[in-house]
Write a protein that holds these residues in place. Structure first.
Motif, PDB file in Angstrom:
ATOM      1  N   SER A 164       0.832  -1.205   0.000  1.00  7.43           N
ATOM      2  CA  SER A 164       0.000   0.000   0.000  1.00  7.43           C
ATOM      3  C   SER A 164       0.866   1.254   0.000  1.00  7.43           C
ATOM      4  CB  SER A 164      -0.913   0.014   1.234  1.00  7.43           C
ATOM      5  OG  SER A 164      -1.697  -1.138   1.306  1.00  7.43           O
ATOM      6  N   GLY A 165       1.877   1.265   0.875  1.00  5.48           N
ATOM      7  CA  GLY A 165       2.765   2.420   0.964  1.00  5.48           C
ATOM      8  C   GLY A 165       3.546   2.647  -0.320  1.00  5.48           C
ATOM      9  N   LEU A 166       4.014   1.563  -0.928  1.00  3.55           N
ATOM     10  CA  LEU A 166       4.764   1.698  -2.179  1.00  3.55           C
ATOM     11  C   LEU A 166       3.869   2.192  -3.305  1.00  3.55           C
ATOM     12  CD1 LEU A 166       7.022  -1.490  -2.030  1.00  3.55           C
ATOM     13  CD2 LEU A 166       7.823   0.879  -2.082  1.00  3.55           C
ATOM     14  N   ALA A 167       2.627   1.727  -3.337  1.00  3.52           N
ATOM     15  CA  ALA A 167       1.703   2.213  -4.361  1.00  3.52           C
ATOM     16  C   ALA A 167       1.484   3.712  -4.203  1.00  3.52           C
ATOM     17  CB  ALA A 167       0.373   1.469  -4.268  1.00  3.52           C
ATOM     18  N   GLN A 168       1.303   4.164  -2.960  1.00  2.00           N
ATOM     19  CA  GLN A 168       1.155   5.602  -2.717  1.00  2.00           C
ATOM     20  C   GLN A 168       2.409   6.350  -3.153  1.00  2.00           C
ATOM     21  OE1 GLN A 168       1.455   6.959   1.280  1.00  2.00           O
ATOM     22  NE2 GLN A 168       0.367   8.881   0.885  1.00  2.00           N
ATOM     23  N   PHE A 169       3.565   5.782  -2.840  1.00  2.52           N
ATOM     24  CA  PHE A 169       4.836   6.408  -3.216  1.00  2.52           C
ATOM     25  C   PHE A 169       4.940   6.577  -4.729  1.00  2.52           C
ATOM     26  CE2 PHE A 169       9.205   5.314  -4.721  1.00  2.52           C
ATOM     27  CZ  PHE A 169       9.848   6.497  -4.381  1.00  2.52           C
ATOM     28  N   ASP A 213      14.282   2.517  -2.873  1.00  2.00           N
ATOM     29  CA  ASP A 213      14.075   2.191  -1.462  1.00  2.00           C
ATOM     30  C   ASP A 213      14.342   3.407  -0.578  1.00  2.00           C
ATOM     31  OD1 ASP A 213      13.447  -0.488  -1.956  1.00  2.00           O
ATOM     32  OD2 ASP A 213      15.519  -1.152  -1.742  1.00  2.00           O
ATOM     33  N   GLN A 214      15.433   4.101  -0.844  1.00  2.00           N
ATOM     34  CA  GLN A 214      15.799   5.262  -0.050  1.00  2.00           C
ATOM     35  C   GLN A 214      14.793   6.393  -0.236  1.00  2.00           C
ATOM     36  OE1 GLN A 214      18.060   5.494   2.301  1.00  2.00           O
ATOM     37  NE2 GLN A 214      17.475   7.628   2.717  1.00  2.00           N
ATOM     38  N   GLN A 215      14.354   6.613  -1.464  1.00  2.00           N
ATOM     39  CA  GLN A 215      13.366   7.654  -1.725  1.00  2.00           C
ATOM     40  C   GLN A 215      12.048   7.345  -1.026  1.00  2.00           C
ATOM     41  OE1 GLN A 215      13.167   7.830  -6.011  1.00  2.00           O
ATOM     42  NE2 GLN A 215      14.852   9.301  -6.158  1.00  2.00           N
ATOM     43  N   TYR A 216      11.676   6.075  -1.004  1.00  2.00           N
ATOM     44  CA  TYR A 216      10.448   5.672  -0.324  1.00  2.00           C
ATOM     45  C   TYR A 216      10.553   5.936   1.176  1.00  2.00           C
ATOM     46  CZ  TYR A 216       6.900   2.620   1.750  1.00  2.00           C
ATOM     47  OH  TYR A 216       5.859   2.126   2.503  1.00  2.00           O
ATOM     48  N   ARG A 217      11.697   5.603   1.766  1.00  2.00           N
ATOM     49  CA  ARG A 217      11.892   5.841   3.200  1.00  2.00           C
ATOM     50  C   ARG A 217      11.806   7.343   3.505  1.00  2.00           C
ATOM     51  NH1 ARG A 217      13.732   3.044   7.555  1.00  2.00           N
ATOM     52  NH2 ARG A 217      14.081   1.185   6.273  1.00  2.00           N
ATOM     53  N   PHE A 219      10.236   9.609   1.733  1.00  2.00           N
ATOM     54  CA  PHE A 219       8.845   9.976   1.476  1.00  2.00           C
ATOM     55  C   PHE A 219       7.982   9.691   2.704  1.00  2.00           C
ATOM     56  CE2 PHE A 219       4.664   8.386  -0.135  1.00  2.00           C
ATOM     57  CZ  PHE A 219       4.186   9.541  -0.729  1.00  2.00           C
ATOM     58  N   CYS A 220       8.146   8.503   3.275  1.00  2.00           N
ATOM     59  CA  CYS A 220       7.379   8.123   4.462  1.00  2.00           C
ATOM     60  C   CYS A 220       7.750   8.990   5.659  1.00  2.00           C
ATOM     61  CB  CYS A 220       7.618   6.645   4.789  1.00  2.00           C
ATOM     62  SG  CYS A 220       6.819   5.492   3.641  1.00  2.00           S
ATOM     63  N   ALA A 221       9.043   9.263   5.817  1.00  2.00           N
ATOM     64  CA  ALA A 221       9.491  10.072   6.945  1.00  2.00           C
ATOM     65  C   ALA A 221       8.916  11.489   6.866  1.00  2.00           C
ATOM     66  CB  ALA A 221      11.019  10.122   6.975  1.00  2.00           C
ATOM     67  N   LEU A 223       6.085  12.412   5.393  1.00  2.00           N
ATOM     68  CA  LEU A 223       4.651  12.348   5.685  1.00  2.00           C
ATOM     69  C   LEU A 223       4.420  12.144   7.173  1.00  2.00           C
ATOM     70  CD1 LEU A 223       3.300  10.177   2.713  1.00  2.00           C
ATOM     71  CD2 LEU A 223       3.026  12.636   3.053  1.00  2.00           C
ATOM     72  N   ASP A 224       5.251  11.313   7.796  1.00  2.00           N
ATOM     73  CA  ASP A 224       5.113  11.044   9.217  1.00  2.00           C
ATOM     74  C   ASP A 224       5.385  12.308  10.025  1.00  2.00           C
ATOM     75  OD1 ASP A 224       4.634   8.845  11.175  1.00  2.00           O
ATOM     76  OD2 ASP A 224       6.623   9.427  11.888  1.00  2.00           O
ATOM     77  N   GLU A 225       6.370  13.058   9.603  1.00  2.87           N
ATOM     78  CA  GLU A 225       6.717  14.312  10.303  1.00  2.87           C
ATOM     79  C   GLU A 225       5.594  15.330  10.135  1.00  2.87           C
ATOM     80  OE1 GLU A 225      10.204  17.772  10.244  1.00  2.87           O
ATOM     81  OE2 GLU A 225      10.487  15.874   9.158  1.00  2.87           O
ATOM     82  N   ALA A 226       5.013  15.396   8.941  1.00  2.81           N
ATOM     83  CA  ALA A 226       3.929  16.339   8.709  1.00  2.81           C
ATOM     84  C   ALA A 226       2.700  15.980   9.525  1.00  2.81           C
ATOM     85  CB  ALA A 226       3.568  16.342   7.215  1.00  2.81           C
ATOM     86  N   GLU A 227       2.480  14.681   9.746  1.00  6.57           N
ATOM     87  CA  GLU A 227       1.330  14.227  10.525  1.00  6.57           C
ATOM     88  C   GLU A 227       1.468  14.624  11.983  1.00  6.57           C
ATOM     89  OE1 GLU A 227      -1.038  10.023  11.520  1.00  6.57           O
ATOM     90  OE2 GLU A 227       0.659  10.060  10.122  1.00  6.57           O
ATOM     91  N   GLU A 228       2.703  14.608  12.495  1.00  7.82           N
ATOM     92  CA  GLU A 228       2.949  14.979  13.885  1.00  7.82           C
ATOM     93  C   GLU A 228       2.754  16.488  14.094  1.00  7.82           C
ATOM     94  OE1 GLU A 228       6.820  13.596  14.810  1.00  7.82           O
ATOM     95  OE2 GLU A 228       6.277  11.480  14.806  1.00  7.82           O
TER      96      GLU A 228
END
Length: 228
Positions: A164-169, A213-217, A219-221, A223-228
């Motif tokens: 799911s996360g990779l598809a979003q990425f 892989d690095q770009q995905y990590r 990307f997630c970081a 989004l996670d920071e923005a959520e906080e």
């Protein structure tokens, strides 16, 4: 279909087939012989019989629409053209499930529609698995999983989150820079009679797997920071 292929506007001679069961137990009883792990699902589409299966679920925490969007994506993609071969049987099954999970995020707003909300539960779970649990299967390995290996993997729930996360990425990273490549990858998978994909998403994009892989990590970081 959007390209206006001749004949695409004709009425379907055979409509899509959908089975809806009164209870989950009826659903399980009907499908247990075909899918031993059927009890963990809320819906199912089977390519070999071209049927989408659902059941009435009174659980208020389970969205019926998200299940319908997921399985309908499988059915519409597979039945968009006449075909009698399996999709991603030997490799790249992650994106078959990943794009269906992505479509679950479809929302009807008052005057518009949207998709890909970063706060959708599937995407938040993907970030949690990666950033908090440190669970991640490198894409070069992940893409080698075919349908059976993916669906019977001991970490199936975690792998669904990652898909799911990779598809979003690939759909949304850097204003959709990889979106066309992902669509091409899906088109290749759904057009090839070969059960093994010979062209990888990395080759289509022209970027090595480890860099993706690095770009995905990252990307997630973000989004996670923005959520906080």
């Amino acid at each position: 279909l959007f390209d206006g292929v001749q004949g695409s506007r004709r009425r379907r001679s055979k409509p899509h087939e959908v089975h809806f069961y009164r209870t989950k137990q009826e659903y399980i009883s009907r499908l247990i012989k075909k899918i031993p792990q059927i009890a963990i699902t809320n819906g199912l589409y089977l390519q070999n019989d071209r049927v989408a299966y659902f059941f009435y679920n009174p659980d208020p925490d389970v969205s019926p629409e998200s299940t319908i969007f997921h399985e309908a994506t499988h059915q519409l993609f597979y039945e968009s053209k006449p075909r009698n071969f399996g999709i991603a049987v030997k490799s790249d099954f992650w994106i078959v499930e990943g794009i269906a999970c992505y479509m679950e995020s479809f929302e009807r707003n008052q005057n518009s529609f949207s998709i890909g909300d970063a706060n959708y539960i599937r995407f938040r779970a993907a970030r949690y698995r990666l950033l908090k649990e440190d669970y991640y299967v490198p894409l070069a390995t992940f893409r080698r999983m075919g349908m059976q290996e993916f669906q019977n993997h001991k970490d199936i729930r975690k792998n669904y989150s990652q898909a799911s996360g990779l598809a979003q990425f690939f759909m949304d990273f850097d204003n959709g820079i990889y979106r066309d490549a992902l669509i091409k990858h899906l088109t290749n998978l759904y057009s090839s009679r070969s059960s093994l994909s010979t062209t990888t998403i990395a080759e289509i994009i022209g970027t090595p797997f480890d860099q993706l892989d690095q770009q995905y990590r990252e990307f997630c970081a973000e989004l996670d920071e923005a959520e906080e």
